[in-house]
Scaffold this active site. Structure first.
Site, PDB file in Angstrom:
ATOM      1  N   GLU A  13      48.202  42.034  30.554  1.00 17.80           N
ATOM      2  CA  GLU A  13      46.968  41.326  30.262  1.00 17.80           C
ATOM      3  C   GLU A  13      46.437  40.814  31.584  1.00 17.80           C
ATOM      4  O   GLU A  13      47.088  40.015  32.245  1.00 17.80           O
ATOM      5  CB  GLU A  13      47.255  40.173  29.299  1.00 17.80           C
ATOM      6  CG  GLU A  13      46.021  39.675  28.613  1.00 17.80           C
ATOM      7  CD  GLU A  13      46.220  39.525  27.099  1.00 17.80           C
ATOM      8  OE1 GLU A  13      45.206  39.516  26.388  1.00 17.80           O
ATOM      9  OE2 GLU A  13      47.368  39.428  26.647  1.00 17.80           O
ATOM     10  N   SER A  15      42.961  39.538  34.093  1.00 21.47           N
ATOM     11  CA  SER A  15      41.889  38.550  33.991  1.00 21.47           C
ATOM     12  C   SER A  15      40.649  39.162  33.352  1.00 21.47           C
ATOM     13  O   SER A  15      39.824  38.460  32.806  1.00 21.47           O
ATOM     14  CB  SER A  15      41.538  38.022  35.370  1.00 21.47           C
ATOM     15  OG  SER A  15      42.491  38.439  36.316  1.00 21.47           O
ATOM     16  N   VAL A  19      45.715  45.913  29.026  1.00 20.18           N
ATOM     17  CA  VAL A  19      46.226  47.251  29.266  1.00 20.18           C
ATOM     18  C   VAL A  19      47.152  47.626  28.105  1.00 20.18           C
ATOM     19  O   VAL A  19      48.092  46.894  27.803  1.00 20.18           O
ATOM     20  CB  VAL A  19      46.962  47.336  30.622  1.00 20.18           C
ATOM     21  CG1 VAL A  19      47.483  48.737  30.855  1.00 20.18           C
ATOM     22  CG2 VAL A  19      46.044  46.912  31.769  1.00 20.18           C
ATOM     23  N   ASP A 127      44.845  42.920  46.878  1.00 18.50           N
ATOM     24  CA  ASP A 127      45.692  42.215  45.913  1.00 18.50           C
ATOM     25  C   ASP A 127      47.037  42.916  45.743  1.00 18.50           C
ATOM     26  O   ASP A 127      47.497  43.160  44.636  1.00 18.50           O
ATOM     27  CB  ASP A 127      44.948  42.070  44.576  1.00 18.50           C
ATOM     28  CG  ASP A 127      45.513  40.933  43.719  1.00 18.50           C
ATOM     29  OD1 ASP A 127      46.303  40.110  44.243  1.00 18.50           O
ATOM     30  OD2 ASP A 127      45.169  40.870  42.527  1.00 18.50           O
TER      31      ASP A 127
END
Ligand code: ADP
Length: 303
Positions: A13, A15, A19, A127
């Site tokens: 999960e 933001s 998925v 990220d």
């Protein structure tokens, strides 16, 4: 569309959506379907979804998650990826004292290949963290989540980026002080943090606020660069706050005396305070950690 897939459950999960693990009904193929939240009300979601789709179409590499199919239905974007069994986070959770040197080295090599490829295509991932490193059953690493990634405008110096928040623990000093002119070295910093975490099982700098994050870094490497100090004092977010002074430094080799020195050396070249001094990913692939015992020749034979 979605009817062609059977849902097998939630795998993640994020933001901006969820998925799902799914099976293609006809072929039996396992996929991960990333379903973004409603994108018409929210401009940020729309921007992130479109950016991710564009970059994924452009970036095809063995060590990047492969986008199979894309559609939009009822104002939501759906991205279909090859399914990958686990993430580096799962491996780290199962090995609280860290991974062995050889496993860490194999993962690191592939993470660097992925990052070097992105950088060569003028894309910064922004990220890199354990949750975004997928690992297949055969030990093949696939970097995922290009929601934050972005293309660099013109030269490596050029662009000014503002719309960005990445996971704090892997954030480079320039991001923490709010430098809007950052580049590929932010990914190199994250890789350095990741390497230490793989080898020890502990996050290197687990800050609980942005200021605490800077404190962790300064305690290890000493004061921020003069330029970063200036940016810190000019940043309204930190107004009235003094920078943590560096007293009683605990350098990496002191904190992790049992970590292999060649690996520590590679981490040091990633974790330079001055982004200009960080080694590029393509060059890190030639580090003694990989060339020493013909590791990379054996690696290439596996491909
Ligand atoms: P978000 O941008 O919403 O955070 P991500 O792309 O990071 O979404 O995916 C969220 C999580 O879903 C990942 O951290 C990972 O655990 C899982 N995941 C993503 N892609 C795949 C995939 N192809 N196969 C298996 N799991 C995946």
């Amino acid at each position: 569309l979605m009817e062609r897939y059977e849902s097998l459950g939630l795998v993640g999960e994020g933001s901006y959506g969820t998925v799902l693990k799914c099976r293609h009904r006809d072929s039996g193929r396992l996929v991960a379907i990333k379903k973004f939240v409603d994108s018409d009300d929210d401009k940020t979601v729309k921007k992130i979804a479109l950016r991710e789709i564009k970059l994924l179409r452009q970036l095809r590499h063995d060590n990047l998650v492969n986008l199979l199919e894309v559609w939009k239905r009822r104002r939501r974007w759906y991205l279909v990826f090859e399914f990958v069994e686990r993430t580096l986070l799962d491996d780290l959770e199962q090995n609280p004292n860290g991974l062995d040197l050889n496993t860490s080295r194999q993962y690191l090599y592939q993470i660097l290949r992925a990052a070097a490829f992105c950088h060569q295509q003028h894309v910064i991932h922004r990220d890199i963290k354990p949750e975004n490193i997928l690992i297949s059953q055969g030990g093949v690493v696939k970097l995922c989540d290009f929601g934050f990634a972005r293309t660099m405008t013109s030269s490596s110096e050029g662009g000014v980026y503002t719309d960005y928040v990445a996971t704090r623990w892997y954030r480079a000093p320039e991001l923490l002080v709010g430098d809007t002119k950052y580049g590929k070295p932010v990914d190199v910093w994250a890789v350095g943090c990741l390497l230490i975490e793989m080898l020890t099982g502990q996050p290197l700098f687990p800050g609980d606020s942005d200021l605490d994050q800077i404190y962790h870094i300064v305690r290890c490497f000493g004061n921020l660069t003069a330029h970063h100090q200036e940016l810190f004092y000019r940043n309204p977010v930190f107004s009235g706050v003094r920078l943590p002074e560096c007293s009683g430094r605990v350098p990496l080799e002191e904190r992790f005396p049992s970590v292999n020195t060649t690996a520590l050396d590679l981490a040091q070249s990633c974790l330079q305070m001055d982004p200009e001094k960080r080694t590029q990913c393509s060059e890190l692939l030639e580090h003694p950690l990989f060339t020493q015992d013909s590791f990379h020749i054996r690696y290439l034979c596996l491909c």
